[in-house]
Design a protein around this motif. Structure first.
Motif, short mmCIF file in Angstrom:
data_model
loop_
_atom_site.label_atom_id
_atom_site.label_comp_id
_atom_site.label_asym_id
_atom_site.label_seq_id
_atom_site.Cartn_x
_atom_site.Cartn_y
_atom_site.Cartn_z
N VAL A 1 1.00 -0.95 -0.29
CA VAL A 1 -0.27 0.25 0.00
C VAL A 1 0.80 1.42 -0.26
CG1 VAL A 1 -1.89 1.36 1.66
CG2 VAL A 1 -1.59 -1.57 1.56
N THR A 2 1.07 2.62 -1.14
CA THR A 2 0.74 3.57 -0.81
C THR A 2 0.22 4.49 -0.30
OG1 THR A 2 2.65 2.31 -2.93
CG2 THR A 2 2.40 4.91 -2.17
N VAL A 3 0.40 5.29 0.88
CA VAL A 3 -0.41 6.20 1.21
C VAL A 3 0.06 7.75 0.58
CG1 VAL A 3 -1.09 4.91 3.29
CG2 VAL A 3 0.83 6.05 3.47
N VAL A 4 -1.22 8.60 0.39
CA VAL A 4 -0.32 10.07 -0.16
C VAL A 4 -0.22 10.89 1.11
CG1 VAL A 4 -0.73 12.19 -1.98
CG2 VAL A 4 -0.67 9.77 -2.35
N LEU A 5 0.33 11.76 1.59
CA LEU A 5 -0.32 12.14 2.85
C LEU A 5 0.27 13.54 2.25
CD1 LEU A 5 0.96 10.22 5.66
CD2 LEU A 5 -1.34 10.25 4.70
N ARG A 6 -0.02 14.88 3.03
CA ARG A 6 0.22 16.50 3.50
C ARG A 6 1.78 16.25 3.48
NH1 ARG A 6 -1.97 19.83 6.38
NH2 ARG A 6 -2.41 18.00 7.78
N ARG A 7 2.79 16.97 3.21
CA ARG A 7 4.05 16.59 2.98
C ARG A 7 3.76 17.53 4.49
NH1 ARG A 7 8.70 19.47 2.25
NH2 ARG A 7 7.58 20.95 1.19
N ASN A 8 5.43 17.23 5.86
CA ASN A 8 5.54 17.34 6.62
C ASN A 8 6.08 18.33 6.03
OD1 ASN A 8 6.20 18.47 9.21
ND2 ASN A 8 6.67 16.19 9.58
N LEU A 9 6.28 20.21 6.45
CA LEU A 9 7.07 20.83 6.10
C LEU A 9 8.57 20.81 6.27
CD1 LEU A 9 4.05 23.49 4.92
CD2 LEU A 9 5.37 21.65 3.14
N GLN A 10 8.43 20.07 7.84
CA GLN A 10 9.27 20.64 8.21
C GLN A 10 10.72 19.45 7.95
OE1 GLN A 10 7.98 19.74 12.63
NE2 GLN A 10 7.23 21.88 12.26
N CYS A 11 10.08 18.53 7.02
CA CYS A 11 10.96 18.10 6.19
C CYS A 11 12.05 18.90 5.16
CB CYS A 11 10.40 16.49 6.37
SG CYS A 11 11.70 15.04 5.65
N GLN A 12 12.58 18.41 5.57
CA GLN A 12 13.92 19.12 4.44
C GLN A 12 14.86 18.23 4.02
OE1 GLN A 12 13.76 22.13 3.55
NE2 GLN A 12 12.09 22.36 5.76
N ASP B 1 3.06 19.23 -2.42
CA ASP B 1 2.20 19.32 -1.44
C ASP B 1 1.91 18.51 -0.45
OD1 ASP B 1 2.21 22.25 -1.61
OD2 ASP B 1 0.16 21.97 -2.56
N THR B 2 1.42 17.24 -1.70
CA THR B 2 2.04 15.67 -0.87
C THR B 2 3.23 14.97 -1.04
OG1 THR B 2 0.80 15.06 -2.79
CG2 THR B 2 -1.44 15.77 -0.97
N ILE B 3 2.49 13.93 -0.20
CA ILE B 3 3.68 12.91 -0.97
C ILE B 3 3.47 11.24 -0.45
CG2 ILE B 3 4.65 13.08 1.82
CD1 ILE B 3 7.62 13.04 0.91
N ALA B 4 4.31 10.88 -1.44
CA ALA B 4 3.25 9.28 -1.40
C ALA B 4 4.90 8.47 -0.83
CB ALA B 4 3.87 8.51 -2.69
N LEU B 5 4.10 7.72 0.47
CA LEU B 5 4.87 6.92 1.48
C LEU B 5 4.55 5.52 1.29
CD1 LEU B 5 4.35 10.33 4.08
CD2 LEU B 5 6.38 8.72 3.20
N ARG B 6 6.19 4.75 1.23
CA ARG B 6 5.70 3.44 0.84
C ARG B 6 6.41 2.53 2.83
NH1 ARG B 6 5.12 -1.30 -0.60
NH2 ARG B 6 5.93 -2.02 -2.79
N ILE B 7 5.91 1.20 3.34
CA ILE B 7 6.98 0.64 3.79
C ILE B 7 6.38 -0.43 3.50
CG2 ILE B 7 7.56 -0.20 6.20
CD1 ILE B 7 5.80 2.48 7.64
#
Length: 221
Positions: free
Chosen positions: A94-105, A114-120
């Motif tokens: 599963v890949t989840v699309v979330l709003r990007r954590n703006l603190q993450c550089q 604005d969004t980021i697709a994340l997977r484990i």
């Protein structure tokens, strides 16, 4: 031309893979679905290499693969989600699309949307690789854009010249029951709702829809 090192997807191979990632090289890796190409997500040049190799549309963002839920939260905003929803979905195909954590550089500029697709991915190997690498991997399927996805390393032989290390899982290649579609992509970036952006295996999609409904999210088709 140069040939990739083909290594088994076991913990002994992780140092070679980590080394290649730190050098900005592309690696191919067995995931819990199909073979993927991965690079250091913080290295813009390496990320561009993947787009070039695949002939992928620059408008289509790559997914980010991480080793744990804790590190996923460094990259994506999870505060609007029901408690432990991500723990119920991940690790898995599963890949989840979330709003990007703006603190993450720690991401390359083409990942700064604005969004980021994340997977484990649900393999011990991929999780350990991400942890030992110590950052996020940009991950996409190991095939030319629009071509079928690859269940065996031979299937993407045309790309080998651009790959430094291939991490092969022979057991998975020979497993008739394994998943042959890519991950299911779910957009969870808006509170209280979800959208399925790409369907993986049918049974998995059904299970996900049931879980999300049980957790009070409604589908925005």
């Amino acid at each position: 031309g140069k040939h990739p090192s083909i290594l088994p997807a076991t913990s002994e191979s992780i140092p070679a893979a980590v080394d290649a990632l730190h050098r900005g090289e592309v690696i191919a890796v067995a995931t819990d679905t199909i073979y993927g190409l991965a690079v250091d997500a913080a290295n813009e040049e390496a990320v561009q290499k993947i787009y070039r190799i695949k002939g992928r549309d620059k408008q289509k963002p790559l997914a980010i693969s991480v080793g744990s839920l804790t590190s996923l939260e460094e990259y994506g905003m999870t505060n609007t989600l029901p408690d432990n929803l991500l723990g119920q979905l991940l690790p898995g195909p599963v890949t989840v699309v979330l709003r990007r954590n703006l603190q993450c550089q720690r991401l390359s500029s083409s990942m700064m949307n604005d969004t980021i697709a994340l997977r484990i991915p649900n393999t011990k190997f991929m999780q350990k690789l991400a942890r030992d690498f110590g950052g996020a991997l940009a991950l996409t399927s190991a095939n030319l854009s629009g071509e079928p996805s690859c269940k065996r390393i031979r299937d993407f032989e045309g790309l080998w010249k651009s790959i430094a290390v291939i991490l092969q899982d022979v057991e998975m290649e020979n497993d008739a029951k394994r998943l042959t579609l890519g991950s299911t992509i779910i957009d969870l970036s808006r509170a209280g709702e979800y959208r399925i952006l790409r369907k993986g295996e049918q049974d998995i999609v059904k299970d996900i829809q049931k879980l999300l409904a049980d957790r009070g999210l409604h589908e925005n088709a």
